[in-house]
Scaffold this active site. Structure first.
Site, PDB file in Angstrom:
ATOM      1  N   LYS A  22       0.830  -1.213   0.000  1.00 60.32           N
ATOM      2  CA  LYS A  22       0.000   0.000   0.000  1.00 60.32           C
ATOM      3  C   LYS A  22       0.861   1.257   0.000  1.00 60.32           C
ATOM      4  CE  LYS A  22      -2.936   2.531   3.297  1.00 60.32           C
ATOM      5  NZ  LYS A  22      -1.900   3.399   3.914  1.00 60.32           N
ATOM      6  N   ASP A 118      -5.339   7.604   9.175  1.00 55.46           N
ATOM      7  CA  ASP A 118      -5.530   7.024  10.508  1.00 55.46           C
ATOM      8  C   ASP A 118      -5.208   8.018  11.608  1.00 55.46           C
ATOM      9  OD1 ASP A 118      -6.322   4.559   9.598  1.00 55.46           O
ATOM     10  OD2 ASP A 118      -4.305   3.719   9.588  1.00 55.46           O
ATOM     11  N   ARG A 123       1.151  13.956  12.848  1.00 57.78           N
ATOM     12  CA  ARG A 123       1.993  13.690  11.681  1.00 57.78           C
ATOM     13  C   ARG A 123       2.090  14.985  10.879  1.00 57.78           C
ATOM     14  NH1 ARG A 123      -0.114   8.150   9.029  1.00 57.78           N
ATOM     15  NH2 ARG A 123      -2.186   8.994   9.384  1.00 57.78           N
ATOM     16  N   GLN A 127       7.865  19.450   7.322  1.00 55.00           N
ATOM     17  CA  GLN A 127       9.048  19.098   6.534  1.00 55.00           C
ATOM     18  C   GLN A 127       8.746  19.092   5.039  1.00 55.00           C
ATOM     19  OE1 GLN A 127      12.212  18.689   8.142  1.00 55.00           O
ATOM     20  NE2 GLN A 127      10.833  19.641   9.622  1.00 55.00           N
ATOM     21  N   LEU A 328       7.516   6.654  17.263  1.00 54.66           N
ATOM     22  CA  LEU A 328       7.126   7.483  16.120  1.00 54.66           C
ATOM     23  C   LEU A 328       5.781   8.177  16.294  1.00 54.66           C
ATOM     24  CD1 LEU A 328       8.381   5.113  13.283  1.00 54.66           C
ATOM     25  CD2 LEU A 328       9.536   7.085  14.269  1.00 54.66           C
TER      26      LEU A 328
END
Length: 424
Positions: A22, A118, A123, A127, A328
């Site tokens: 994916k 999700d 997130r 950047q 993360l």
């Protein structure tokens, strides 16, 4: 809402083929808009996010032919023009942000909604902005939209403050048609970063260093369509490998790249499983109750965050206490209360889950909140005594092709229902 009911306690046995990845497929679909003419992607999984991306490209003027049986997506880009993608579609998946760099470098302007996907934690896209601005673009937020424009992007040095797969791919895509050479440092090294670089090069681009922490992109004037096969999905493979261990089964996975599975195989062997590498196949045999191990997620080639939920489910049945540290995403343990509902003994302290293994889990109604959380609950249901019903299976289907068919092929007792109608 889609539900999956599992009658657990049966060892999984048999052979299945792993689908295309994916996280490689979606940026490759976006990258096809860089190229003039026609591109063909093979080994494309038939999952929700691919269908969303297909419709996004059609809305931008591309002609897209989809053969789900053969897993072939053919994209004709001659009719593509600058424009906004459908807001509802684009905001429903995170990977839609790749259209930003693609449309900007080819057409001089781009607009995409802030990304969805999700709910696993913060997130940020800072950047991405930093990289595009370094190439000479104006980038700004406008009422839920990310907008960018540039008369011509120019090569530059870009240092990513954090290792980000999305930002690495975004800058690489934008730099492919920029003037001059771009050097991207502190890059992500994931195999799907390499896959995107290979696609650009097959189209006539000049990308080197993918798979290391420094990528160089020498911009070219034009790219032309090509054919590429999507690499196998290491997270799907890892999920089935853990299912074999949890159920005491014997599962062979075809269409894998074992080197991509090294961190997962290492932890399964440490937990006592038998893992055999056989060219482009891997066989996993559960040898009894797994041993407790400690796991820490890290960027590739470390243990993948996308396999953490499934590994936590496995360790809930291990002999001893395991410590699982998620470095993360801060909300990646949202599935833990659902495992506890099934009898697991897990306590979360900050970014670490303390998992005291129990001898058995018990079927219960549980809810999937994201792709990998749902996968973890499926594994728990397969190993549990009694019946488990997983609500919100549509989240899982975003990342796993033919989920119920593969479960049935391995001997699981499952029933899929959508809006009260049995479909499997």
């Amino acid at each position: 809402m889609t539900t999956l009911t599992i009658r657990g306690g049966r060892p999984l046995k048999g052979t299945i083929r792993v689908s295309g990845r994916k996280n490689a497929t979606l940026p490759l679909i976006a990258a096809s808009l860089l190229a003039e003419g026609t591109s063909r992607l093979e080994n494309v999984p038939q999952i929700h996010d691919v269908l969303v991306y297909r419709d996004l490209l059609i809305g931008l003027g591309a002609r897209v032919d989809w053969d789900p049986v053969r897993g072939v997506l053919t994209i004709h880009t001659d009719g593509v023009r600058p424009g906004e993608p459908d807001y509802h579609l684009a905001s429903s998946i995170r990977a839609s942000y790749y259209l930003l760099g693609v449309m900007l470098t080819r057409y001089g302007e781009a607009s995409v909604p802030l990304p969805g996907g999700d709910k696993i934690g913060t997130r940020p896209v800072d950047q991405h902005f930093k990289g595009l601005r370094a190439l000479g673009a104006e980038v700004w937020l406008d009422r839920g939209m990310i907008r960018a424009r540039a008369r011509r992007l120019r090569g530059a040095s870009v240092y990513l403050d954090v290792v980000s797969v999305g930002a690495t791919i975004q800058v690489m895509l934008a730099a492919s048609l920029a003037e001059g050479t771009t050097v991207i440092q502190n890059c992500a090294r994931e195999p799907h970063v390499v896959a995107v670089a290979n696609f650009i090069n097959a189209c006539g681009g000049k990308v080197s260093g993918a798979g290391t922490d420094t990528i160089r992109v020498r911009g070219v004037d034009r790219l032309t369509g090509t054919v590429q096969t999507v690499i196998p999905d290491d997270i799907e493979a890892g999920t089935w490998m853990m299912a074999a261990v949890m159920t005491g089964g014997d599962v062979t996975l075809q269409n894998v790249i074992p080197t991509h599975l090294t961190p997962i195989m290492a932890k399964l062997r440490e937990a006592g499983a038998e893992v055999y590498e056989m060219g482009d196949a891997v066989r996993v045999v559960g040898t009894g109750r797994p041993r407790a191990v400690n796991v820490k997620t890290l960027p590739y080639p470390g243990f993948p965050t996308d396999a953490q939920s499934q590994m936590t489910a496995l360790l809930s049945l291990a002999d001893g206490t395991s410590y699982v540290t998620e470095t993360l995403y801060e909300d990646r343990f949202r599935f833990v209360p659902e495992l506890v509902r099934m009898g697991a003994n897990i306590r979360v302290e900050g970014r670490t889950a303390i998992v005291k293994g129990v001898e058995r889990l018990y079927g219960a109604p549980v809810e999937a909140t994201d792709i990998r959380a749902g996968a973890a609950l499926i594994l728990a249901g397969l190993a549990a005594e009694g019946e488990t019903t997983i609500y919100g299976l549509e989240h899982v289907q975003r990342g796993y092709e033919k989920l119920e068919q593969k479960l049935l092929a391995l001997g699981a007792q499952v029933q899929l229902e959508r809006q009260g109608v049995a479909v499997g």
